[in-house]
Scaffold this motif. Structure first.
Motif, PDB file in Angstrom:
ATOM      1  N   LEU B  41      -4.023  -1.821  -5.094  1.00 42.37           N
ATOM      2  CA  LEU B  41      -4.734  -3.094  -4.932  1.00 42.37           C
ATOM      3  C   LEU B  41      -4.085  -3.862  -3.787  1.00 42.37           C
ATOM      4  N   GLY B  42      -4.903  -4.412  -2.904  1.00 42.25           N
ATOM      5  CA  GLY B  42      -4.359  -5.258  -1.841  1.00 42.25           C
ATOM      6  C   GLY B  42      -3.742  -4.491  -0.682  1.00 42.25           C
ATOM      7  N   GLN B  50     -14.311  -2.262   6.412  1.00 46.94           N
ATOM      8  CA  GLN B  50     -14.944  -3.279   7.276  1.00 46.94           C
ATOM      9  C   GLN B  50     -14.803  -2.865   8.740  1.00 46.94           C
ATOM     10  N   VAL B  62     -19.509  -6.559   4.958  1.00 50.84           N
ATOM     11  CA  VAL B  62     -19.136  -5.503   4.027  1.00 50.84           C
ATOM     12  C   VAL B  62     -18.361  -6.135   2.879  1.00 50.84           C
ATOM     13  N   SER B  64     -17.025  -6.042  -1.305  1.00 55.76           N
ATOM     14  CA  SER B  64     -16.438  -5.044  -2.184  1.00 55.76           C
ATOM     15  C   SER B  64     -17.474  -4.437  -3.125  1.00 55.76           C
ATOM     16  N   ASP B  83     -16.713   2.675  -4.367  1.00 57.03           N
ATOM     17  CA  ASP B  83     -15.444   2.208  -4.931  1.00 57.03           C
ATOM     18  C   ASP B  83     -15.322   2.763  -6.353  1.00 57.03           C
ATOM     19  N   TYR B  85     -12.805   2.261  -8.403  1.00 53.85           N
ATOM     20  CA  TYR B  85     -11.799   1.491  -9.141  1.00 53.85           C
ATOM     21  C   TYR B  85     -12.052   1.498 -10.649  1.00 53.85           C
ATOM     22  N   ALA B 131       1.407  -0.722   1.531  1.00 47.85           N
ATOM     23  CA  ALA B 131       1.941  -2.030   1.920  1.00 47.85           C
ATOM     24  C   ALA B 131       3.423  -1.881   2.250  1.00 47.85           C
ATOM     25  N   ARG B 132       3.860  -2.491   3.351  1.00 44.99           N
ATOM     26  CA  ARG B 132       5.281  -2.468   3.699  1.00 44.99           C
ATOM     27  C   ARG B 132       5.928  -3.781   3.257  1.00 44.99           C
ATOM     28  N   LYS B 134       6.987  -6.469   4.814  1.00 42.54           N
ATOM     29  CA  LYS B 134       6.413  -7.706   5.341  1.00 42.54           C
ATOM     30  C   LYS B 134       4.973  -7.852   4.858  1.00 42.54           C
ATOM     31  N   PRO B 135       4.572  -9.020   4.389  1.00 37.55           N
ATOM     32  CA  PRO B 135       3.254  -9.197   3.775  1.00 37.55           C
ATOM     33  C   PRO B 135       2.074  -8.709   4.611  1.00 37.55           C
ATOM     34  N   GLU B 137       2.110  -6.251   6.890  1.00 39.08           N
ATOM     35  CA  GLU B 137       2.242  -4.900   7.434  1.00 39.08           C
ATOM     36  C   GLU B 137       1.766  -3.819   6.482  1.00 39.08           C
ATOM     37  N   ARG B 138       1.033  -2.861   7.045  1.00 36.91           N
ATOM     38  CA  ARG B 138       0.568  -1.713   6.274  1.00 36.91           C
ATOM     39  C   ARG B 138       0.870  -0.453   7.064  1.00 36.91           C
TER      40      ARG B 138
END
Lengths: 345, 146
Positions: B41-42, B50, B62, B64, B83, B85, B131-132, B134-135, B137-138
């Motif tokens: 998630l996230g 998108q 686009v 969810s 999706d 999920y 996710a890395r 830093k908020p 960064e991916r």
């Protein structure tokens, strides 16, 4: 006039009978959370096959509970869209088949318009003409939009979410918080007594200049993917059981961020409206109802909230819309195919 | 990124860069494709789609498909955004016409693709988003099958 309505646009398999567009004679909903209902046994979460298996029994139950014989049904209505194509097709085909067998007209109804007509169901509900012009917030797991209702049948889409629906933000937030499913009620409960200002989450608004679909005003559009990601990072930095705020505080803060975005959108859309209305599953949220009431009072407009019995997906609202003369009838109705992106206006 | 097989790793530092990575992938596509998206998630899966949509010239927003399961868009090529999920078992996919989307003439992007199990074709392109620290960064890892 007795209309038998059918709704299968998403998870709920539902049928209902409504007289003259406002008097609910029966309302039967088989929901995924309703595992012990008489028809399904243990129900797989998502399958249009389940709609097909359950629907005949649900339709007959709706007719019986209404206390009517088949020949006393004057019209059959079903949701044509928007929704999941395979799921819509089940209700639509059943509705057409039943109408042909009963030699009654068939009416295809828009799911979002049906949610608007849920406003007119229940003991204290107004009549359609009484509330116009009105700004309606439609909020559920799959939809989040602001609609201006000029008069019954005349709608203008003012804004909508550009990513996640508000109900989805609740569900995924509840998942991240370990609160279970369905997430809306879980967060509503967990947030009671929590400090709404414990954590400052982003307010779920579309950024200025980011552009909006179909030329909609960004001030009236919503974006909820950011608040979900913010919660994710917050929980990563402040694991549960640590020294930080309690779950109730985090839930209350998260809920406030979503509610605040919805309320701000409503406030921005209210000019010239006589009434503010809200329908859909998220309209059950206690804090949203409280904030909308405050907004309506401050703006001097009437507040109409859908009766809790008709907020989540149901077929009474479908039969109500058809009974009020809305929907697509005649040859065009019978030609209707499942319409996953069916527009409201 | 090789046209036939290989792995591409990208560090994205913004939503715009994640979308740009998706656009890069679109430019490599020659015919119909199934793009399997993996990530928590996230992690930016919808954001990546998108980017696909924009690169395919889709004008609509686009949104969810978590509740609707499938959203369809008309662009230079059709885009099917799925999706999974809410799917708990691949069996549930038979009722929604899932296999037809896999054999479609367009681009089929699937979030939570691992929930489709064996139903995913071997030719699927896998995109893993992580996710890395830093908020913003991916890490985006695009894997092309042989």
């Amino acid at each position: 006039m007795n209309v038998l309505g059918i709704e299968t646009s998403c998870d709920e398999t539902a049928a209902a009978v409504v007289r003259d567009g406002c008097r609910v004679l029966s309302n039967v909903v088989l929901s995924q959370t309703d595992l012990h209902a008489p028809y399904g046994g243990v129900v797989p979460e998502i399958a249009s096959r389940r709609h097909a298996e359950a629907l005949p029994g649900i339709i007959d139950e709706a007719r019986r509970r209404a206390g009517l014989a088949w020949h006393e049904i004057d019209e059959v209505a079903a949701t044509a869209g928007p929704g999941l194509a395979a799921a819509l097709l089940v209700g639509l085909s059943a509705g057409k088949g039943l109408a042909l067998a009963l030699e009654r007209p068939f009416c295809g109804v828009n799911h979002l318009e049906a949610h608007l007509y849920s406003l007119f169901l229940g003991a204290s509900a107004p009549a359609p003409g009484e509330i116009c012009p009105c700004v309606a917030l439609l909020v559920s797991g799959g939809h989040t939009c602001l609609v201006r209702v000029e008069r019954p049948g005349s709608y203008r889409m003012l804004g909508r979410t550009v990513d996640d629906a508000a109900g989805e933000a609740f569900d995924k937030g509840a998942n991240l918080l370990g609160l279970g499913y369905p997430g809306g009620p879980a967060i509503d409960r967990a947030a009671r007594g929590g400090a709404r200002d414990a954590v400052r989450f982003p307010r779920g608004r579309q950024r200025k200049g980011a552009g909006c679909p179909d030329g909609l005003d960004p001030a009236l559009c919503f974006s909820f993917s950011g608040v979900k990601t913010a919660l994710l990072y917050y929980l990563r930095e402040h694991p549960a059981g640590g020294a930080g705020p309690a779950v109730a505080d985090i839930a209350a803060s998260y809920q406030e961020a979503i509610v605040e975005a919805l309320v701000r959108g409503c406030r921005g859309a209210l000019e010239g409206a006589r009434c503010l209305a809200a329908a859909g599953g998220v309209a059950l949220n206690g804090r949203l109802r409280e904030r909308l009431a405050a907004l309506a009072a401050a703006a001097g407009v009437r507040l109409v909230l859908a009766d809790p019995a008709y907020c989540t997906d149901n077929a009474a609202m479908v039969a109500a819309a058809a009974g009020a003369g809305r929907g697509i009838r005649g040859a065009a109705g019978l030609r209707l195919d499942a319409w996953p992106n069916m527009p409201l206006a | 990124m090789n046209a036939d097989q290989g792995t591409l790793r990208i560090v994205s530092r913004s939503i715009a860069q994640t979308r740009a990575a998706a656009a890069r992938l679109v430019r490599r596509l020659r015919g119909p494709a199934v793009i399997a998206l993996h990530g928590d998630l996230g992690s930016g899966k919808t954001c990546f789609v998108q980017g696909l949509a924009r690169a395919l010239g889709v004008a609509a927003a686009v949104t969810s498909p978590t509740f609707t399961l499938v959203n369809e868009y008309r662009g230079k090529r059709p885009l099917y955004h799925i999706d999974l999920y809410r799917i708990r078992h691949p069996n549930e996919l038979f009722g929604i016409g899932f296999e037809e989307y896999l054999e479609s003439d367009g681009i089929t992007a699937i979030e939570w693709a691992e929930r489709a199990g064996d139903l995913l074709p071997a030719s699927a392109i896998h995109v893993r988003l992580t996710a890395r620290a830093k908020p913003c960064e991916r890490e985006i890892c695009i894997e092309w099958s042989p």
